[in-house]
Design a protein around this motif. Structure first.
Motif, short mmCIF file in Angstrom:
data_model
loop_
_atom_site.label_atom_id
_atom_site.label_comp_id
_atom_site.label_asym_id
_atom_site.label_seq_id
_atom_site.Cartn_x
_atom_site.Cartn_y
_atom_site.Cartn_z
N GLN A 1 30.82 29.48 39.07
CA GLN A 1 32.27 29.45 39.02
C GLN A 1 32.89 29.89 40.33
O GLN A 1 33.90 29.34 40.77
CB GLN A 1 32.76 30.33 37.86
CG GLN A 1 32.36 29.82 36.48
CD GLN A 1 32.92 28.45 36.18
OE1 GLN A 1 34.04 28.12 36.56
NE2 GLN A 1 32.12 27.62 35.53
N MET A 2 32.30 30.89 40.96
CA MET A 2 32.81 31.36 42.25
C MET A 2 32.64 30.27 43.31
O MET A 2 33.53 30.07 44.16
CB MET A 2 32.07 32.63 42.67
CG MET A 2 32.39 33.85 41.82
SD MET A 2 34.08 34.44 42.07
CE MET A 2 33.96 35.04 43.76
N THR A 3 31.53 29.57 43.26
CA THR A 3 31.27 28.50 44.24
C THR A 3 32.24 27.34 44.04
O THR A 3 32.78 26.80 45.02
CB THR A 3 29.84 27.98 44.10
OG1 THR A 3 28.92 29.07 44.27
CG2 THR A 3 29.55 26.93 45.15
N VAL A 4 32.50 26.98 42.80
CA VAL A 4 33.42 25.88 42.49
C VAL A 4 34.83 26.22 42.93
O VAL A 4 35.56 25.39 43.48
CB VAL A 4 33.37 25.54 40.99
CG1 VAL A 4 34.49 24.57 40.63
CG2 VAL A 4 32.03 24.95 40.62
N SER A 5 35.24 27.47 42.70
CA SER A 5 36.60 27.89 43.04
C SER A 5 36.84 27.87 44.54
O SER A 5 37.98 27.74 44.99
CB SER A 5 36.88 29.28 42.48
OG SER A 5 36.04 30.24 43.08
N LEU A 6 35.76 28.00 45.30
CA LEU A 6 35.89 27.95 46.76
C LEU A 6 36.02 26.52 47.26
O LEU A 6 36.51 26.25 48.33
CB LEU A 6 34.69 28.64 47.42
CG LEU A 6 34.57 30.14 47.20
CD1 LEU A 6 33.28 30.67 47.82
CD2 LEU A 6 35.78 30.88 47.76
#
Length: 261
Positions: A256-261
């Protein structure tokens, strides 16, 4: 101070294969009193695992480093909790009646359910830690090893011991079965288990605690349905399942952190 150090070392002697000074008491009563420090020993194990992963990754890349780190952790702990996971799966999966399930769990031989559980557990850990960034993987090891041992230590608060009280056959795995867990000891377990959560943002820490709570409730109900209590094997299995649930959470969190970036 010496008394607390002796209890911590007694807990370490029970959960690891590290040699201890001769003056450390290792009988069932001493281990039962030392069980409040199990999460602290889990934190220690997690730190060692994180150091191994960091060092091995610098030498050979993260994929192989993860496997060697898990092997190193197994050597450190003697596959103590993994054995409990295998026995639980064999007993709950292979027996129809409560007495038969307990007998299967007590048997030292491993069956198909146990083998599949160990293969699945090891595979999930390898894939999860490989998918995480190195800093997050190291943090996950520390957090999950400490938290899972704290949660496993709380099982006895909600369930009775499942085997006959006059049986000494399971003493080595469950020395705390005849000892109550006072509020003070529960607080020590929870504080030591929750301390590494400070490495996470508050929202992530709360989300992980929620995942662990749901997992814990599910395991308690599973034990209640199958054997109406807990054994040493179910405590080991609880540690493993909670650790795996935590690693899966970290994979989702990282994605999720990677997608949000």
């Amino acid at each position: 101070m010496i008394r607390h150090l002796g209890a911590i070392l007694a807990a370490a002697s029970f959960l690891t294969r590290l040699p201890m000074p001769l003056w450390v008491e290792k009988d069932s009563e001493a281990i039962a009193q030392a069980s409040r420090w199990f999460a602290l020993i889990g934190l220690f194990i997690g730190i060692i695992a994180a150091c191994l992963l960091y060092a091995f990754t610098a030498l050979m890349g993260q994929e192989l480093a993860v496997v060697l780190t898990l092997v190193g952790t197994i050597l450190l702990t003697g596959a103590f909790h993994e054995d409990g996971l295998a026995d639980l799966c064999d007993g709950f999966g292979g027996g129809w009646e409560r007495s038969r399930k307990l007998a299967i769990m007590k048997d030292s031989q491993i069956g198909a359910y146990g083998v599949l559980a160990l293969v699945t557990s090891f595979s999930i850990k390898v894939i999860a830690l490989t998918q995480l960034s190195l800093p997050l993987a190291c943090s996950a090891l520390i957090i999950c090893h400490a938290g899972s041992r704290a949660i496993a230590g709380l099982v006895a608060v909600y369930l009775p011991y499942a085997r006959d009280c006059d049986s000494n056959s399971d003493n080595n795995k469950t020395p705390q079965k005849d000892a109550a867990l006072p509020l003070k000891n529960r607080l020590i377990l929870c504080i030591c288990g929750a301390l590494p959560l400070l490495m996470l943002p508050l929202s992530a820490a709360l989300a992980l605690l929620t995942v662990w709570l749901v997992t814990f409730i599910g395991l308690i109900r599973l034990m209640q349905r199958h054997i109406q209590g807990y054994t040493g094997d179910t405590l080991g299995a609880t540690q493993q399942v909670v650790e795996i649930a935590g690693l899966i959470f970290f994979v989702i969190y990282h994605f999720q952190m990677t997608v949000s970036l």
